[in-house]
Scaffold this active site. Sequence first.
Site, PDB file in Angstrom:
ATOM      1  N   CYS A   1      24.770  18.157  22.041  1.00 28.49           N
ATOM      2  CA  CYS A   1      24.134  18.440  23.346  1.00 28.49           C
ATOM      3  C   CYS A   1      22.699  17.929  23.402  1.00 28.49           C
ATOM      4  CB  CYS A   1      24.165  19.934  23.621  1.00 28.49           C
ATOM      5  SG  CYS A   1      25.810  20.640  23.408  1.00 28.49           S
TER       6      CYS A   1
ATOM      7  N   HIS B   1      26.267  21.010  32.559  1.00 22.42           N
ATOM      8  CA  HIS B   1      25.969  20.522  31.209  1.00 22.42           C
ATOM      9  C   HIS B   1      26.975  19.458  30.771  1.00 22.42           C
ATOM     10  CE1 HIS B   1      24.685  20.289  27.158  1.00 22.42           C
ATOM     11  NE2 HIS B   1      25.347  21.327  26.648  1.00 22.42           N
TER      12      HIS B   1
HETATM   13  N1  COA Z   1      29.429  29.835  35.444  1.00 21.99           N
HETATM   14  C1  COA Z   1      29.768  30.281  36.678  1.00 21.99           C
HETATM   15  N2  COA Z   1      30.998  30.122  37.212  1.00 21.99           N
HETATM   16  C2  COA Z   1      31.900  29.461  36.480  1.00 21.99           C
HETATM   17  C3  COA Z   1      31.606  28.950  35.196  1.00 21.99           C
HETATM   18  C4  COA Z   1      30.317  29.152  34.694  1.00 21.99           C
HETATM   19  N3  COA Z   1      29.979  28.707  33.499  1.00 21.99           N
HETATM   20  N4  COA Z   1      32.686  28.324  34.702  1.00 21.99           N
HETATM   21  C5  COA Z   1      33.657  28.440  35.649  1.00 21.99           C
HETATM   22  N5  COA Z   1      33.167  29.114  36.712  1.00 21.99           N
HETATM   23  C6  COA Z   1      33.912  29.512  37.937  1.00 21.99           C
HETATM   24  C7  COA Z   1      34.679  28.357  38.531  1.00 21.99           C
HETATM   25  O1  COA Z   1      33.904  27.684  39.511  1.00 21.99           O
HETATM   26  C8  COA Z   1      35.862  29.064  39.141  1.00 21.99           C
HETATM   27  O2  COA Z   1      35.442  29.651  40.362  1.00 21.99           O
HETATM   28  P1  COA Z   1      36.431  29.745  41.630  1.00 21.99           P
HETATM   29  O3  COA Z   1      37.581  30.611  41.160  1.00 21.99           O
HETATM   30  O4  COA Z   1      35.584  30.370  42.683  1.00 21.99           O
HETATM   31  O5  COA Z   1      36.836  28.342  41.905  1.00 21.99           O
HETATM   32  C9  COA Z   1      36.133  30.192  38.169  1.00 21.99           C
HETATM   33  O6  COA Z   1      34.883  30.448  37.510  1.00 21.99           O
HETATM   34  C10 COA Z   1      37.196  29.880  37.124  1.00 21.99           C
HETATM   35  O7  COA Z   1      36.921  28.580  36.605  1.00 21.99           O
HETATM   36  P2  COA Z   1      37.636  28.023  35.308  1.00 21.99           P
HETATM   37  O8  COA Z   1      37.257  26.592  35.171  1.00 21.99           O
HETATM   38  O9  COA Z   1      39.086  28.395  35.343  1.00 21.99           O
HETATM   39  O10 COA Z   1      36.928  28.853  34.164  1.00 21.99           O
HETATM   40  P3  COA Z   1      37.343  28.927  32.643  1.00 21.99           P
HETATM   41  O11 COA Z   1      37.638  30.353  32.346  1.00 21.99           O
HETATM   42  O12 COA Z   1      38.344  27.889  32.286  1.00 21.99           O
HETATM   43  O13 COA Z   1      35.972  28.485  31.916  1.00 21.99           O
HETATM   44  C11 COA Z   1      34.079  29.054  30.627  1.00 21.99           C
HETATM   45  C12 COA Z   1      34.860  29.318  31.923  1.00 21.99           C
HETATM   46  C13 COA Z   1      32.803  29.886  30.671  1.00 21.99           C
HETATM   47  C14 COA Z   1      34.909  29.470  29.413  1.00 21.99           C
HETATM   48  C15 COA Z   1      33.741  27.525  30.552  1.00 21.99           C
HETATM   49  O14 COA Z   1      32.932  27.191  31.653  1.00 21.99           O
HETATM   50  C16 COA Z   1      33.054  27.159  29.257  1.00 21.99           C
HETATM   51  O15 COA Z   1      33.700  26.963  28.224  1.00 21.99           O
HETATM   52  N6  COA Z   1      31.687  27.009  29.262  1.00 21.99           N
HETATM   53  C17 COA Z   1      30.939  26.677  28.067  1.00 21.99           C
HETATM   54  C18 COA Z   1      30.956  25.180  27.784  1.00 21.99           C
HETATM   55  C19 COA Z   1      30.312  24.878  26.442  1.00 21.99           C
HETATM   56  O16 COA Z   1      30.559  25.545  25.449  1.00 21.99           O
HETATM   57  N7  COA Z   1      29.450  23.842  26.387  1.00 21.99           N
HETATM   58  C20 COA Z   1      28.738  23.508  25.203  1.00 21.99           C
HETATM   59  C21 COA Z   1      27.582  24.426  25.034  1.00 21.99           C
HETATM   60  S1  COA Z   1      26.814  24.359  23.449  1.00 21.99           S
END
Ligand code: COA
Length: 387
Positions: A86, A335
């Site tokens: 990252c 990100h």
């Molecule tokens: N913040 C706010 N809303 C979020 C979100 C986030 N991080 N991620 C997804 N959403 C919302 C989506 O817009 C969707 O909304 P809607 O139902 O109104 O359309 C809903 O949540 C479900 O989205 P989805 O893509 O199915 O979520 P998910 O459960 O598959 O993923 C996380 C959610 C948090 C697990 C995923 O965003 C993630 O893994 N984030 C971290 C990424 C990471 O680790 N990066 C490297 C960092 S070191």
Amino acid sequence: MGERAAIVGAGHTRFGALDDGPRLLLRRAVDAAFSSVDRGAERSSIDSAFLATLGFGGWQLGNSSAVLGEEAGVSGVPTTRVENACASGGFALRAAVEAVASGSSELALVAGVEKMTDLPNARRRYWLGVSGDTEWERLAGLTFAGVYGLIASRYLAEHRVGPEALAAVAVKNHENGALNPNAHFRKPIRPDQVAAAPRVADPLGLYDCCPVSDGAAAVLVVPAERARRYTDTPVYVEGVGAGSDALAVQERTDLTRFAATRRASEEAFRAAGCERGSVSFLEVHDCFTIAELLALEDLGFASPGGAGRMTLAGETQRRGRLPVNPDGGLKAKGHPIGATGVGQAYEAFCQLRGAAGARQVAGADRALTHNVGGAGATATVTILRAG
Ligand code: COA
């Protein structure tokens, strides 16, 4: 270092779940960077190019810097891929600054790109996980949200801070993201929504996490003394610092302090020769809300445990004493791994030229950007000043 480099152009695509592939995203960001140069810059004058990317997204493309040459229309010049998870963008910017400051380059292109939404969840988790420790973390099932969840638990217990401090980070960054046309999320959220959201890795819930985003950003870097050939309002790079730490968090002596950030911060301030009090705003690496609190402390803007209180008091809001992440941060702007550090430089470029629109920080004349790889194994800090 003291102003040996300057940014004279910057471009940024929207971040989010996008239809475009990584080549098109790169081209858009680079074209926008060239278009933003007030007196124009010739592509034929580019003599070095750096591409920040973890794997060119789901393409997992090796040797991908050549693609930057193609899409930027500068094929033939030496291109280098920089991969520090990252923090790839911050390290690519650092490489360009060193290239122009050393005299080996007169016009360097830095671009970052990631395409993340074309992968199924399980494969993406595996792919992201390779940037953390494999033996003790990834193969044991620990995701990045899991590692930061452990860090957050420790932080809250150690400093007797409540989860509302984490929620305040999310609410602020969503509020800023709502003002940013390039942000993945443009919706303000309330503290009670953060508290009620599904848990991802306790104490972190959905709104404590950055999303999975596609996007690209690019900047053009020149030696400081050449900057005014391109524009009357360059943004000078006053100092860059970088650091590293053990890859596995279990090898570290302290869970709630990132030594890599501390080292990078000290080096950047030493090079810039300025005080923390002179910084107008910060762009910090808030991949998870806890990471913003750690950053404020490791960068030297808050005492250990003090960042939570500072955030709850509203000091880091866009109109607060020290605005943090006016673009929405990783939390709301998104990100796309390789693009993130370059996107932070784009934000500094816009803010320091008074061109950030609705999210403008009043009177901004010095910025600090902070980019972290994985759970703190690598980090860069860059200090920039309005010309
Ligand atoms: N913040 C706010 N809303 C979020 C979100 C986030 N991080 N991620 C997804 N959403 C919302 C989506 O817009 C969707 O909304 P809607 O139902 O109104 O359309 C809903 O949540 C479900 O989205 P989805 O893509 O199915 O979520 P998910 O459960 O598959 O993923 C996380 C959610 C948090 C697990 C995923 O965003 C993630 O893994 N984030 C971290 C990424 C990471 O680790 N990066 C490297 C960092 S070191």
